[in-house]
Design a protein around this motif. Sequence first.
Motif, PDB file in Angstrom:
ATOM      1  N   LEU A   9     -15.332   9.537 -10.022  1.00  0.00           N
ATOM      2  CA  LEU A   9     -14.781   8.298 -10.578  1.00  0.00           C
ATOM      3  C   LEU A   9     -13.337   8.094 -10.108  1.00  0.00           C
ATOM      4  O   LEU A   9     -12.966   7.000  -9.651  1.00  0.00           O
ATOM      5  N   GLN A  10     -12.521   9.130 -10.222  1.00  0.00           N
ATOM      6  CA  GLN A  10     -11.125   8.978  -9.838  1.00  0.00           C
ATOM      7  C   GLN A  10     -10.965   8.827  -8.320  1.00  0.00           C
ATOM      8  O   GLN A  10     -10.041   8.161  -7.849  1.00  0.00           O
ATOM      9  N   MET A  12     -13.126   7.192  -6.464  1.00  0.00           N
ATOM     10  CA  MET A  12     -13.431   5.775  -6.242  1.00  0.00           C
ATOM     11  C   MET A  12     -12.288   4.883  -6.712  1.00  0.00           C
ATOM     12  O   MET A  12     -12.000   3.844  -6.101  1.00  0.00           O
ATOM     13  N   ASN A  13     -11.622   5.299  -7.795  1.00  0.00           N
ATOM     14  CA  ASN A  13     -10.433   4.556  -8.245  1.00  0.00           C
ATOM     15  C   ASN A  13      -9.375   4.508  -7.150  1.00  0.00           C
ATOM     16  O   ASN A  13      -8.751   3.472  -6.905  1.00  0.00           O
ATOM     17  N   ILE A  16     -10.276   2.088  -4.374  1.00  0.00           N
ATOM     18  CA  ILE A  16      -9.976   0.698  -4.743  1.00  0.00           C
ATOM     19  C   ILE A  16      -8.472   0.438  -4.707  1.00  0.00           C
ATOM     20  O   ILE A  16      -8.011  -0.588  -4.196  1.00  0.00           O
ATOM     21  N   PHE A  77      -4.983  -1.144 -12.867  1.00  0.00           N
ATOM     22  CA  PHE A  77      -5.898  -2.139 -12.286  1.00  0.00           C
ATOM     23  C   PHE A  77      -5.737  -3.503 -12.952  1.00  0.00           C
ATOM     24  O   PHE A  77      -5.874  -4.539 -12.298  1.00  0.00           O
ATOM     25  N   LEU A 166     -13.584  -6.703  -7.463  1.00  0.00           N
ATOM     26  CA  LEU A 166     -13.605  -5.232  -7.415  1.00  0.00           C
ATOM     27  C   LEU A 166     -12.746  -4.628  -8.519  1.00  0.00           C
ATOM     28  O   LEU A 166     -13.146  -3.657  -9.173  1.00  0.00           O
ATOM     29  N   PHE A 170     -13.927  -2.078 -11.723  1.00  0.00           N
ATOM     30  CA  PHE A 170     -13.397  -0.737 -11.968  1.00  0.00           C
ATOM     31  C   PHE A 170     -12.593  -0.649 -13.260  1.00  0.00           C
ATOM     32  O   PHE A 170     -12.454   0.434 -13.836  1.00  0.00           O
ATOM     33  N   LEU A 173     -15.500   0.243 -15.456  1.00  0.00           N
ATOM     34  CA  LEU A 173     -15.969   1.613 -15.238  1.00  0.00           C
ATOM     35  C   LEU A 173     -15.034   2.635 -15.884  1.00  0.00           C
ATOM     36  O   LEU A 173     -15.489   3.606 -16.507  1.00  0.00           O
ATOM     37  N   ASN A 174     -13.729   2.419 -15.759  1.00  0.00           N
ATOM     38  CA  ASN A 174     -12.784   3.351 -16.367  1.00  0.00           C
ATOM     39  C   ASN A 174     -12.782   3.258 -17.887  1.00  0.00           C
ATOM     40  O   ASN A 174     -12.593   4.259 -18.576  1.00  0.00           O
TER      41      ASN A 174
END
Length: 508
Positions: A9-10, A12-13, A16, A77, A166, A170, A173-174
């Motif tokens: 996850l991080q 992918m963070n 982005i 984000f 995008l 996210f 997701l977070n």
Amino acid sequence: MIRKIQLPLQTMNLIIGFMVWVIISSLMPFIKADIQIPPDKLAMVTAIPVVLGSILRIPLGYYANIFGARVIFLVSFVMLLFPVYYISAASTMTDLIIGGLFLGIGGAVFSVGVTSIPKYYPKEKHGFVNGIYGIGNIGTAITTFMAPVLATRIGWESTVKLYLILLLIFIALNFFFGDRKETKVKTPIVEQIKGVYKNEKLWFFSLFYFITFGSFVAFTVYLPNFLVSNFALDKVDAGMRTAGFIAVATFFRPIGGWLGDRFQPLFLLIGTFSIYTVAAILLAFSPSLGLYSVGSLAIAVSAGIGNGVIFKLVPFYFNKQAGIVNGIVSMMGGLGGFFPPIMLSAIHAATGQYSIGFMLLSQVALLSLVLVVLLYYQNRLSLASEVFNSAGQGILVTDVAGKIVTVNPAFSQLTGYSEEEVLGGKPSILKSGRQEGDFYQLMWKEIKDKGIWQGEIWNKRKNGQEYLQWLTISAVRDETGEDLRYVGTFSDITEEKAKKNRPTSGGK
């Protein structure tokens, strides 16, 4: 389950965040067709996002320890929504500078993951997992490759707006999958800074990352426009070549972390800066496109490995202050990406070529190489010192004239003499008088002939108490066989010897 998905996850963070971070530089060939930007301001506009992306890494690394990665990624984000939308509607260079400044938040999130991820893994895996997280650098390659392709079809303004979608994905997701129970560290930031700023390793690592990550960012920002203007490539081709540079650097980052877990990290950095120095010298001679590609790819490899190795070293040396140190080191890396493009543009404006700029980069890399070698040998000396000081046996070292040059703490504990009392004196201060003169003559004859002597000897403590030692004296010799110094190691065997000689009681 939540803890297990934090690494992907991080990572992918970070992808982005980095995708957003380089929007302006990746689309600059399209943007400058619509917005008038003076040639001497071009490098500044593309480098502006790096400024905030660098400076914010310190507080984001610190607050990642205070609030956890979930909260910091979420807030970051949400804040990125504004500059992305603002840039999509930009009509002046001022708009690009304002939007680009806040766009730097996307690059600042790097320090969040390198602070958070190691909490989930043992030390021996920190290099590799930080290297995996560093794959998030590929976000710059994705934008550099995809943004020009999309811009040719839907325009650069609409391409920028796609990043809003995008970011919203996210954010969700977070919110749902971020770790709400991450271990928190709440040491005040001033205390953490006080605890590290005098440590020379912090500034060494900062310089090393200034070069490795700085070159990664600088080439990412600088290559698209340079390839178009210097080699007359079309915009998409320039974007693809830049994406290739980013992909190579990103691929080698986890390899660097993995190697750092298995081999001496500082030795790996010696190789890294050796490659970088030679490659930068090659670029300084303004080679053909083919040789320029070779030099750039060599820098991509060395930058990738170096990035992975450095973030193996940070948690190893600064475990309790990892958040603030990660922030400082990664900030310096970001600033390393800010200055080179501006410097190269200024030198080009003054001389009409980039050679001097690349030669300066090679010299900074050479300086880093020298410092790594220095740090490597300092570490070896430090290790030897730790062994010397923590040894349970007493140790004294004399020069060839027999004068004591150093002793360890165990020597003082066993003899009662402090180091200051015996330095410059001779070991004869310990004599008990029990051994005859020919005993010492035979001892030194054996040392001269064989280089070593071992045996029992009665000596005397400072308080006059006699005790039996097991003593080993070794000669340290140079390449020609000449004695340089003598090292004596000893332990008290009085009680052990008494037990062996004590008569046993029992039956007939």
